[in-house]
Design a protein around this motif. Structure first.
Motif, PDB file in Angstrom:
ATOM      1  N   GLY A 207      74.620  -9.823  68.427  1.00  0.00           N
ATOM      2  CA  GLY A 207      75.258  -9.601  69.729  1.00  0.00           C
ATOM      3  C   GLY A 207      76.598 -10.100  69.823  1.00  0.00           C
ATOM      4  N   LEU A 208      77.511 -10.297  68.705  1.00  0.00           N
ATOM      5  CA  LEU A 208      78.776 -10.619  68.583  1.00  0.00           C
ATOM      6  C   LEU A 208      79.498  -9.262  68.461  1.00  0.00           C
ATOM      7  CD1 LEU A 208      80.898 -12.798  68.414  1.00  0.00           C
ATOM      8  CD2 LEU A 208      80.601 -12.609  66.078  1.00  0.00           C
ATOM      9  N   LYS A 209      80.532  -9.316  69.312  1.00  0.00           N
ATOM     10  CA  LYS A 209      81.404  -8.013  69.378  1.00  0.00           C
ATOM     11  C   LYS A 209      82.625  -8.380  68.480  1.00  0.00           C
ATOM     12  CE  LYS A 209      81.845  -8.205  73.899  1.00  0.00           C
ATOM     13  NZ  LYS A 209      82.302  -7.776  75.146  1.00  0.00           N
ATOM     14  N   VAL A 210      83.121  -7.229  67.636  1.00  0.00           N
ATOM     15  CA  VAL A 210      84.282  -7.278  66.919  1.00  0.00           C
ATOM     16  C   VAL A 210      84.977  -6.125  67.281  1.00  0.00           C
ATOM     17  CG1 VAL A 210      85.120  -7.526  64.443  1.00  0.00           C
ATOM     18  CG2 VAL A 210      82.944  -8.587  65.176  1.00  0.00           C
ATOM     19  N   ASN A 211      86.371  -6.481  67.383  1.00  0.00           N
ATOM     20  CA  ASN A 211      87.474  -5.417  67.583  1.00  0.00           C
ATOM     21  C   ASN A 211      88.195  -5.546  66.613  1.00  0.00           C
ATOM     22  OD1 ASN A 211      89.739  -4.324  68.371  1.00  0.00           O
ATOM     23  ND2 ASN A 211      89.229  -4.541  70.803  1.00  0.00           N
ATOM     24  N   TYR A 212      88.197  -4.631  65.681  1.00  0.00           N
ATOM     25  CA  TYR A 212      89.068  -4.411  64.465  1.00  0.00           C
ATOM     26  C   TYR A 212      90.021  -3.243  64.511  1.00  0.00           C
ATOM     27  CZ  TYR A 212      90.658  -4.244  59.657  1.00  0.00           C
ATOM     28  OH  TYR A 212      91.603  -4.330  58.460  1.00  0.00           O
ATOM     29  N   GLN A 213      91.316  -3.472  64.353  1.00  0.00           N
ATOM     30  CA  GLN A 213      92.375  -2.521  64.375  1.00  0.00           C
ATOM     31  C   GLN A 213      92.665  -1.895  63.015  1.00  0.00           C
ATOM     32  OE1 GLN A 213      95.214  -4.261  67.098  1.00  0.00           O
ATOM     33  NE2 GLN A 213      94.674  -2.808  68.884  1.00  0.00           N
ATOM     34  N   SER A 214      92.596  -0.931  62.514  1.00  0.00           N
ATOM     35  CA  SER A 214      92.936  -0.435  61.558  1.00  0.00           C
ATOM     36  C   SER A 214      94.555  -0.066  61.588  1.00  0.00           C
ATOM     37  CB  SER A 214      92.120   0.710  60.752  1.00  0.00           C
ATOM     38  OG  SER A 214      92.374   1.320  59.677  1.00  0.00           O
ATOM     39  N   ILE A 215      95.234  -1.034  61.232  1.00  0.00           N
ATOM     40  CA  ILE A 215      96.765  -0.863  61.226  1.00  0.00           C
ATOM     41  C   ILE A 215      97.685  -1.115  60.086  1.00  0.00           C
ATOM     42  CG2 ILE A 215      96.666  -1.193  63.812  1.00  0.00           C
ATOM     43  CD1 ILE A 215      97.713  -4.048  63.176  1.00  0.00           C
ATOM     44  N   GLY A 216      97.042  -1.368  58.878  1.00  0.00           N
ATOM     45  CA  GLY A 216      97.631  -1.526  57.607  1.00  0.00           C
ATOM     46  C   GLY A 216      97.726  -3.338  57.485  1.00  0.00           C
ATOM     47  N   SER A 217      97.679  -3.396  56.099  1.00  0.00           N
ATOM     48  CA  SER A 217      97.643  -4.858  55.859  1.00  0.00           C
ATOM     49  C   SER A 217      98.864  -5.639  56.443  1.00  0.00           C
ATOM     50  CB  SER A 217      97.704  -5.013  54.408  1.00  0.00           C
ATOM     51  OG  SER A 217      96.589  -4.311  53.630  1.00  0.00           O
ATOM     52  N   GLY A 218     100.229  -5.121  56.367  1.00  0.00           N
ATOM     53  CA  GLY A 218     101.198  -5.514  56.936  1.00  0.00           C
ATOM     54  C   GLY A 218     101.218  -5.961  58.424  1.00  0.00           C
ATOM     55  N   GLY A 219     100.577  -5.034  58.954  1.00  0.00           N
ATOM     56  CA  GLY A 219     100.476  -5.315  60.591  1.00  0.00           C
ATOM     57  C   GLY A 219      99.373  -6.558  60.777  1.00  0.00           C
ATOM     58  N   GLY A 220      98.231  -6.647  60.030  1.00  0.00           N
ATOM     59  CA  GLY A 220      97.270  -7.603  60.250  1.00  0.00           C
ATOM     60  C   GLY A 220      98.016  -8.855  59.817  1.00  0.00           C
ATOM     61  N   ILE A 221      98.782  -9.141  58.906  1.00  0.00           N
ATOM     62  CA  ILE A 221      99.474 -10.259  58.491  1.00  0.00           C
ATOM     63  C   ILE A 221     100.250 -10.585  59.665  1.00  0.00           C
ATOM     64  CG2 ILE A 221     101.190 -11.601  57.130  1.00  0.00           C
ATOM     65  CD1 ILE A 221      99.892  -9.461  54.770  1.00  0.00           C
ATOM     66  N   LEU A 222     101.210  -9.625  60.127  1.00  0.00           N
ATOM     67  CA  LEU A 222     101.971 -10.067  61.314  1.00  0.00           C
ATOM     68  C   LEU A 222     101.239 -10.460  62.356  1.00  0.00           C
ATOM     69  CD1 LEU A 222     104.643 -10.111  62.645  1.00  0.00           C
ATOM     70  CD2 LEU A 222     104.340  -7.654  63.037  1.00  0.00           C
ATOM     71  N   GLN A 223     100.052  -9.821  62.890  1.00  0.00           N
ATOM     72  CA  GLN A 223      99.227 -10.237  63.962  1.00  0.00           C
ATOM     73  C   GLN A 223      98.589 -11.589  64.103  1.00  0.00           C
ATOM     74  OE1 GLN A 223      96.916  -7.835  66.462  1.00  0.00           O
ATOM     75  NE2 GLN A 223      98.122  -6.021  65.958  1.00  0.00           N
ATOM     76  N   LEU A 224      98.137 -11.954  62.683  1.00  0.00           N
ATOM     77  CA  LEU A 224      97.666 -13.125  62.393  1.00  0.00           C
ATOM     78  C   LEU A 224      98.866 -14.320  62.535  1.00  0.00           C
ATOM     79  CD1 LEU A 224      95.043 -14.837  61.491  1.00  0.00           C
ATOM     80  CD2 LEU A 224      96.180 -14.905  59.228  1.00  0.00           C
ATOM     81  N   THR A 225      99.980 -13.894  61.862  1.00  0.00           N
ATOM     82  CA  THR A 225     101.108 -14.874  62.166  1.00  0.00           C
ATOM     83  C   THR A 225     101.471 -15.249  63.704  1.00  0.00           C
ATOM     84  OG1 THR A 225     101.903 -13.859  60.152  1.00  0.00           O
ATOM     85  CG2 THR A 225     103.696 -15.181  61.421  1.00  0.00           C
TER      86      THR A 225
END
Length: 367
Positions: A69-87
Motif C-alpha cells: 500500500g506504499l505510494k512512491v512518486n519517482y521523477q525520471s529527471i537524470g542522475s544530476g537532478g536526483g543528487i540535487l534534490q537529495l542535497t
C-alpha cells in the motif's frame, strides 16, 4: 493498457512522475519482519534521478505498492537532478548512475549511503536506414567518432572493422545528453579510460563540454533524437534500445573480443568484489566476456534519517523499500534487460542499508 515505453512518447521528454497506490498483503523471508502495511497518503515516498533505471523502478514500485500500500512518486529527471534534490532535501531518495563526487559530497556535508540496485549496459545506438548488419566499434574508433574526427559513415576507419558492410556516404550526427546524467558519466568514464586524447581534451563526468553533437534530455530524449535523425549515433540504456527496436553496436573489450550488450555480458562485467561503500566503476572491465560500458545504479539516502521533521515511520518505510528492491525485486531485473546484483554485491548492499539510522539507532533491527 498503454505500455511503459509507449508512455515515454505520450508524455514527452520532460520529467515523468510515477505515483502508485494499492493495498496491503504479505511478506517473504527476505523482508524485514516488521514491514509496514496500509501506508497512508502522508507516508508516500518521493524519489528522483536516473532515467537509466526508470523502467526497472516503474516495475518495482508497482509490485511493491500492490503488497504494502506504499505510494512512491519517482521523477525520471537524470542522475544530476536526483543528487540535487537529495542535497536540497526535497526527496527521500535519489537514484544515480554516478557515485557522488568530492564536490557533491562536500556540499551535502553529511554521510550519504550508496545502495546498488542493479547494473545495466550503456549501448551505442545508431540510425542507418537500410543497414541490417550489426556494426562494431573498437575503443579508438568510438572515441574518434565522438571527438568529431570521423565525420562520415563510410570513413575507412569504420569500414576496416565492418568488412562487407555497405556503409552509406552520410554525415555522422552525434546525439548526447543535455542534462546532468549518470549515463553520461558511465560513457565518458569509459572513453577516458580507453583513449588518452578524450581523457585530456574532454574528460569524464555527468556533464561535459561535448566536442560535437545535439543534446537530448534523458535516455528518452537521446533515443528520440537517434530515431528521428538518419545518420545519428548516440548512447542510451540497453532497455530503451530493445523496447524501441533500435540498432546498437558490438564493442571490442579489453580482451579484444567484440561483445554484444546483454544481461549476460553486463553481469560478467559486474561480477566483481565491491568495496565496502559499493562505489566502483565497471567500465573497461577485465572480464573476457564482459561488456565494456556497464555500470551500477545506486539509490542514495542520508545515513541519518532524522532530519526535516521526518517521522521514524517514513524512514522505516524507505529503508524497507530499498531492502525489498535488493532482494525480491531482483527477479524483475533480467526481464527488463538489467543485470541483477551478484551475491557479493547484494551482501554489500545489505550491510550498507543496515547502517542507516534514525536518531542514531539502526532502522533495520530485524530481517
Amino acid at each position: 493498457m498503454i505500455s511503459l515505453f509507449n508512455r515515454f512518447y505520450l508524455l514527452g521528454l520532460g520529467a515523468i512522475a510515477l505515483v502508485l497506490t494499492s493495498c496491503n498483503s504479505g511478506e517473504s523471508s527476505n523482508s524485514p519482519k516488521d514491514m509496514a502495511g496500509n501506508a497512508s497518503a502522508g507516508d508516500a515516498l518521493l524519489g528522483a534521478g536516473s532515467t537509466f533505471i526508470y523502467p526497472l523502478f516503474s516495475k518495482l514500485f508497482s509490485v511493491y505498492h500492490d503488497s504494502t500500500g506504499l505510494k512512491v512518486n519517482y521523477q525520471s529527471i537524470g542522475s544530476g537532478g536526483g543528487i540535487l534534490q537529495l542535497t536540497n532535501k526535497t526527496v527521500e531518495f535519489g537514484a544515480t548512475d554516478a557515485a557522488l563526487n568530492e564536490e557533491q559530497t562536500q556540499k551535502i556535508s553529511v554521510p550519504v549511503l550508496h545502495i546498488p540496485m542493479c547494473s545495466g549496459a550503456v549501448v551505442v545506438s545508431y540510425n542507418l536506414p537500410g543497414i541490417k548488419d550489426t556494426l562494431q566499434f573498437t575503443p579508438t574508433l568510438l572515441a574518434d567518432i565522438f571527438l568529431g574526427k570521423v565525420k562520415k559513415w563510410n570513413d575507412p576507419k569504420i569500414a576496416s572493422v565492418n568488412k562487407g558492410v555497405s556503409l552509406p556516404d552520410m554525415p555522422i550526427i552525434i546525439a548526447h545528453r543535455s542534462d546532468g546524467s549518470g549515463t553520461t558519466n558511465i560513457f565518458t568514464t569509459y572513453l577516458s579510460k580507453v583513449n588518452n586524447e578524450w581523457n585530456t581534451k574532454v574528460g569524464k563526468g555527468s556533464s561535459i563540454n561535448w566536442p560535437v553533437g545535439l543534446g537530448g534530455k534523458g535516455n528518452e530524449g537521446v533515443a528520440g533524437l537517434i530515431k528521428q535523425t538518419p545518420g545519428a549515433i548516440g548512447y542510451i540504456e540497453l532497455a530503451y534500445a530493445l523496447q524501441n527496436k533500435m540498432s546498437y553496436a558490438r564493442l571490442q573489450n579489453k580482451s579484444g573480443k567484440f561483445i554484444t550488450p546483454s544481461v549476460a555480458s553486463t553481469s560478467a562485467a559486474g561480477n566483481i568484489q565491491l568495496p565496502a561503500d559499493a562505489k566502483v566503476s565497471l567500465t573497461d572491465t577485465d572480464a573476457p566476456d564482459g561488456y565494456p560500458i556497464s555500470g551500477f545504479t545506486w539509490a542514495i539516502i542520508y545515513k541519518e534519517q532524522k532530519y526535516n521533521n521526518r517521522s521514524q515511520d517514513k524512514a522505516t518505510n524507505l529503508v524497507q523499500l530499498l531492502w525489498w528492491n535488493i532482494h525480491q525485486g531482483q527477479q524483475y531485473c533480467e526481464p527488463l534487460h538489467y543485470a541483477p546484483l551478484s551475491q557479493s554485491a547484494q551482501s554489500v548492499a545489505e550491510t550498507i542499508l543496515k547502517s542507516a539510522t534514525y536518531d542514531g539507532k539502526p532502522i533495520l533491527t530485524e530481517q
